[in-house]
Design an enzyme around this catalytic site. Structure first.
Site, PDB file in Angstrom:
ATOM      1  N   ASP A 142       1.571  -7.113   1.259  1.00 61.87           N
ATOM      2  CA  ASP A 142       2.718  -8.022   1.202  1.00 61.87           C
ATOM      3  C   ASP A 142       3.024  -8.397  -0.247  1.00 61.87           C
ATOM      4  OD1 ASP A 142       4.597 -10.117   1.544  1.00 61.87           O
ATOM      5  OD2 ASP A 142       3.713 -10.627   3.482  1.00 61.87           O
ATOM      6  N   SER A 186       9.936 -11.325   4.007  1.00 59.82           N
ATOM      7  CA  SER A 186       8.935 -10.518   4.710  1.00 59.82           C
ATOM      8  C   SER A 186       9.259 -10.308   6.188  1.00 59.82           C
ATOM      9  CB  SER A 186       7.553 -11.178   4.589  1.00 59.82           C
ATOM     10  OG  SER A 186       7.109 -11.158   3.260  1.00 59.82           O
ATOM     11  N   HIS A 249       2.481 -15.590  11.086  1.00 58.54           N
ATOM     12  CA  HIS A 249       3.281 -15.488   9.864  1.00 58.54           C
ATOM     13  C   HIS A 249       4.269 -14.326   9.975  1.00 58.54           C
ATOM     14  CE1 HIS A 249       3.717 -15.448   5.298  1.00 58.54           C
ATOM     15  NE2 HIS A 249       3.959 -16.696   5.653  1.00 58.54           N
ATOM     16  N   GLU A 414      -2.482  -6.089   7.289  1.00 59.44           N
ATOM     17  CA  GLU A 414      -1.689  -6.732   6.240  1.00 59.44           C
ATOM     18  C   GLU A 414      -2.584  -7.455   5.242  1.00 59.44           C
ATOM     19  OE1 GLU A 414       1.683 -10.173   5.363  1.00 59.44           O
ATOM     20  OE2 GLU A 414       0.278 -10.347   7.039  1.00 59.44           O
ATOM     21  N   ASP A 419       1.010 -11.608  -1.664  1.00 60.26           N
ATOM     22  CA  ASP A 419       2.284 -12.319  -1.720  1.00 60.26           C
ATOM     23  C   ASP A 419       2.084 -13.803  -1.977  1.00 60.26           C
ATOM     24  OD1 ASP A 419       5.282 -12.367  -1.110  1.00 60.26           O
ATOM     25  OD2 ASP A 419       4.526 -13.761   0.401  1.00 60.26           O
ATOM     26  N   HIS A 423       3.592 -15.950  -5.110  1.00 62.40           N
ATOM     27  CA  HIS A 423       4.478 -17.103  -4.925  1.00 62.40           C
ATOM     28  C   HIS A 423       4.032 -18.306  -5.751  1.00 62.40           C
ATOM     29  CE1 HIS A 423       7.482 -15.772  -2.132  1.00 62.40           C
ATOM     30  NE2 HIS A 423       6.602 -15.375  -1.224  1.00 62.40           N
ATOM     31  N   ASP A 464       5.978  -4.410   1.807  1.00 60.59           N
ATOM     32  CA  ASP A 464       7.219  -4.843   2.453  1.00 60.59           C
ATOM     33  C   ASP A 464       8.303  -5.150   1.433  1.00 60.59           C
ATOM     34  OD1 ASP A 464       5.810  -7.010   1.499  1.00 60.59           O
ATOM     35  OD2 ASP A 464       6.087  -8.256   3.278  1.00 60.59           O
ATOM     36  N   HIS A 465       7.892  -5.619   0.277  1.00 60.21           N
ATOM     37  CA  HIS A 465       8.848  -5.933  -0.798  1.00 60.21           C
ATOM     38  C   HIS A 465       8.065  -6.093  -2.089  1.00 60.21           C
ATOM     39  CE1 HIS A 465       7.414 -10.086  -0.835  1.00 60.21           C
ATOM     40  NE2 HIS A 465       7.493 -10.059   0.488  1.00 60.21           N
ATOM     41  N   HIS A 542      10.887 -13.300  -4.512  1.00 59.13           N
ATOM     42  CA  HIS A 542      10.661 -11.871  -4.348  1.00 59.13           C
ATOM     43  C   HIS A 542      11.485 -11.057  -5.336  1.00 59.13           C
ATOM     44  CE1 HIS A 542       9.451 -12.465   0.163  1.00 59.13           C
ATOM     45  NE2 HIS A 542       8.582 -12.988  -0.691  1.00 59.13           N
TER      46      HIS A 542
END
EC number: 3.1.3.1
Length: 596
Positions: A142, A186, A249, A414, A419, A423, A464-465, A542
């Site tokens: 992630d 996400s 999530h 995952e 991620d 953040h 995912d990104h 992101h």
């Protein structure tokens, strides 16, 4: 009158002589060369005054015969050469037969030439695994954009090294934009990965007909996006997911839920109007809806969404960024009672000891909830019996449970804390979680090899990104990726190799000089250090870049270029022959008896 024979002429022995035949007869019966020169060749006509006898002499001469023989030999040699050349060039499976000119080079050049030959040997000796996949394991990092992977590689194995998935034979790029945003979240990207459909920002399991937060639109089944997990269940496969985040999530929720807002993890995150219209929160969909109930392995955090009024501790804090259930639910108990009523073997595990003691071959269903919120970062988790498991621990136990079926399995893993660290602007934590994902991939490949499942399993690693992490300046090769890149030529102030575009408390100003803060005033290698950024906001946002996808095993060649992110679900379903690509029962039986 001349007497004629009554015997008919045998057409096989006699035939009318042509002009050319007559010429040959006359030439053979002439005694002197002067007479031969008076012969007219019947087929020679026209006004050409050249001597036809000279042509005949040339064609019958020794020089002509030598020329013909030599030409034939030359043409034959050329043909043989072409055949050998193209035959060897087509035989790409044996690099040892392909020679190259040895060159005496300085050591500084030879290193790269030798490395180039090594990589070329791997490239030309590739063999495509075209057999139908029996199992699929999909790893999702992630927020693991290209710069994050590069930085983690340098941190873990230096510039020259490779992470385990970077050694896979096939790879491509995924375009991550969602239905209505250039830069996605996400939930929407996970729906693309698992469902094959791009959807609106912060929605999941519902198509682009459903605006963010629109409960009534999300209730229409025509708007629901089915996933690879559902398709696998329909085909009788075992399914599961493992995550270091809450099991409710965004990324894992896209596997089983149909929700117009990712914040609806439990009832406290939903507006009263949506509850009144009959919309169900994500946690309840996991435990009470058919797709969620059919999942064989569920592992991660999120107790505060499944059980009401849980309390936190220093070792297991509540996630204050998310909601907490208050309606009196205990969905963990409900899950256990449901499995007992069904008469299936099951287990609930909530710490390291319970996970270690679980014999995966004795159970068909496992619910592992190891934290109130997200799991702890790997570098800070409690490794004792009462602590939380690593991503590798959970993945291996999941494989043990899922491997009990002859129908194959689908597992999604995952690494969600990459991620979470980004953040907060903590680059070191994010890179450490990438390396933990790398360990999980290595452990998985070892398990597949030891259980003789490697060739029949498609293993995929992607993201995912991305995030807005950048790698700056011109630091010396071999420098710490967490160190300094140099000094700004305009400010004269040092700056770190890693910075962010947007950040949580990343835009740092020295109150005395009103210039950018000198990062050397802090320990820039500390776990809690926040890298500087261009723009401050409530959290790092992101990035919108493409992300890589790497594949190995059965049908890994399906990933080969620049793809829409939604392509992944279709490629997986094709490799497994599920969903729209499902075989007939007869074809399935034949595939099991005679695998390609």
């Amino acid at each position: 009158m001349e007497k004629r024979s009554g015997t008919p002429i045998n057409s096989q022995k006699f035939r009318k002589l042509s002009d050319v035949d007559m010429t040959e007869v006359q030439l053979n019966n002439l005694d002197d060369s002067s007479a031969k020169e008076t012969v007219e060749i019947g087929s020679f006509q026209g006004n050409d005054q050249s001597n036809p006898v000279q042509h005949t002499k040339w064609f019958r001469s020794r020089l002509f015969l030598i020329s013909v023989v030599f030409s034939a030999l030359l043409i034959t040699a050329m043909c043989i050469g072409f055949v050998v050349h193209y035959g060897m060039s087509g035989d790409v499976g044996d690099m040892e037969t392909v020679s190259y000119w040895p060159v005496d080079l300085p050591k500084e050049q030879k290193e790269w030439y030798d490395q180039g030959i090594d990589e070329l040997q791997k490239a030309v000796s590739r063999q495509f695994n075209r057999r139908r996949a029996k199992n699929v394991i999909l790893f999702v990092g992630d927020g693991m954009g290209p710069n994050t992977v590069t930085a983690a590689r340098i941190l873990g194995v230096k510039e020259e090294g490779l992470l385990r998935w970077e050694q896979f034979p096939d790879m491509g790029l995924l375009k991550t934009y969602c239905a209505d945003k250039q830069v996605p979240d996400s939930f929407s990207t996970a729906t693309a990965l698992f469902g094959g459909v791009k959807v609106n920002y912060e929605t999941g399991g519902v198509d682009a007909n459903v605006p963010l937060g629109n409960c009534s639109a999300s209730l229409k089944e025509d708007h629901h996006v089915q996933t690879i997990l559902k398709w696998a269940q329909v085909d009788g496969m075992r399914t599961g997911f493992v995550t270091t985040t809450r099991v409710t999530h965004a990324t894992p929720a896209a596997l089983y839920a149909h929700v117009p807002d990712r914040r609806w993890e439990c009832e406290s995150g939903m507006p009263a109007e949506a509850q009144g219209q009959g919309c169900m929160d994500i946690a309840r969909q996991l435990i009470e809806q058919p797709t969620g109930q059919s999942i064989n392995v569920i592992m991660g955090g999120g107790r505060q969404m499944l059980v009401s009024d849980v309390t936190g501790s220093a070792a297991d804090p509540l996630d204050t960024w998310a909601g907490q259930s208050k309606d009196g639910r205990d969905l963990i108990r409900d899950w256990r009672l449901k499995k007992a009523d069904e008469g299936v073997s099951h287990a609930v595990v909530q710490n390291n000891r319970e996970l270690w003691n679980l014999n995966g071959q004795d159970v068909d269903y496992v619910l592992g909830i190891f934290a109130n919120g997200h799991l702890m970062y790997d570098h800070e988790r409690d490794r004792s019996d009462a602590g939380m498991p690593s991503l590798s621990n959970m993945t291996l136990k999941a494989l043990e449970v899922l491997g009990n079926s002859d129908k194959g399995f689908l597992l999604v893993v995952e690494a969600g804390l990459i991620d979470q660290a980004h953040h907060r602007g903590n680059a070191r934590k994010a890179l450490s979680e990438v390396l933990e994902l790398n360990a999980a991939v290595e452990s998985t490949l070892s398990f597949l090899k030891s259980s003789d499942r490697l060739d029949e399993t498609l293993v995929i690693v992607t993201a995912d990104h991305s995030h807005s992490l950048t790698i700056n300046g011109h630091p010396d090769r071999g420098s710490s990726i967490l160190g300094l890149a140099g000094n700004s030529k305009t400010e004269g102030t040092p700056y770190t190799t890693l910075t962010y575009g947007t950040s949580y408390q990343g835009f740092q100003v020295d109150p005395q000089t009103q210039s950018r803060k000198d990062p050397t005033a802090d320990d820039i290698t500390a776990w809690e250090y926040t890298q500087q950024a261009a723009i401050n906001t409530d959290e790092n946002l992101h990035g919108g870049s493409d992300v890589t996808i790497h594949a190995d095993g059965a049908m890994s060649y399906l990933f080969h270029g620049v793809h829409e992110q939604s392509y992944v679900a279709h490629a997986i379903s094709y490799a497994l022959r599920i969903g729209r690509f499902r075989d007939s029962s007869i074809a399935e039986t034949l595939a099991e008896l005679t695998p390609i």
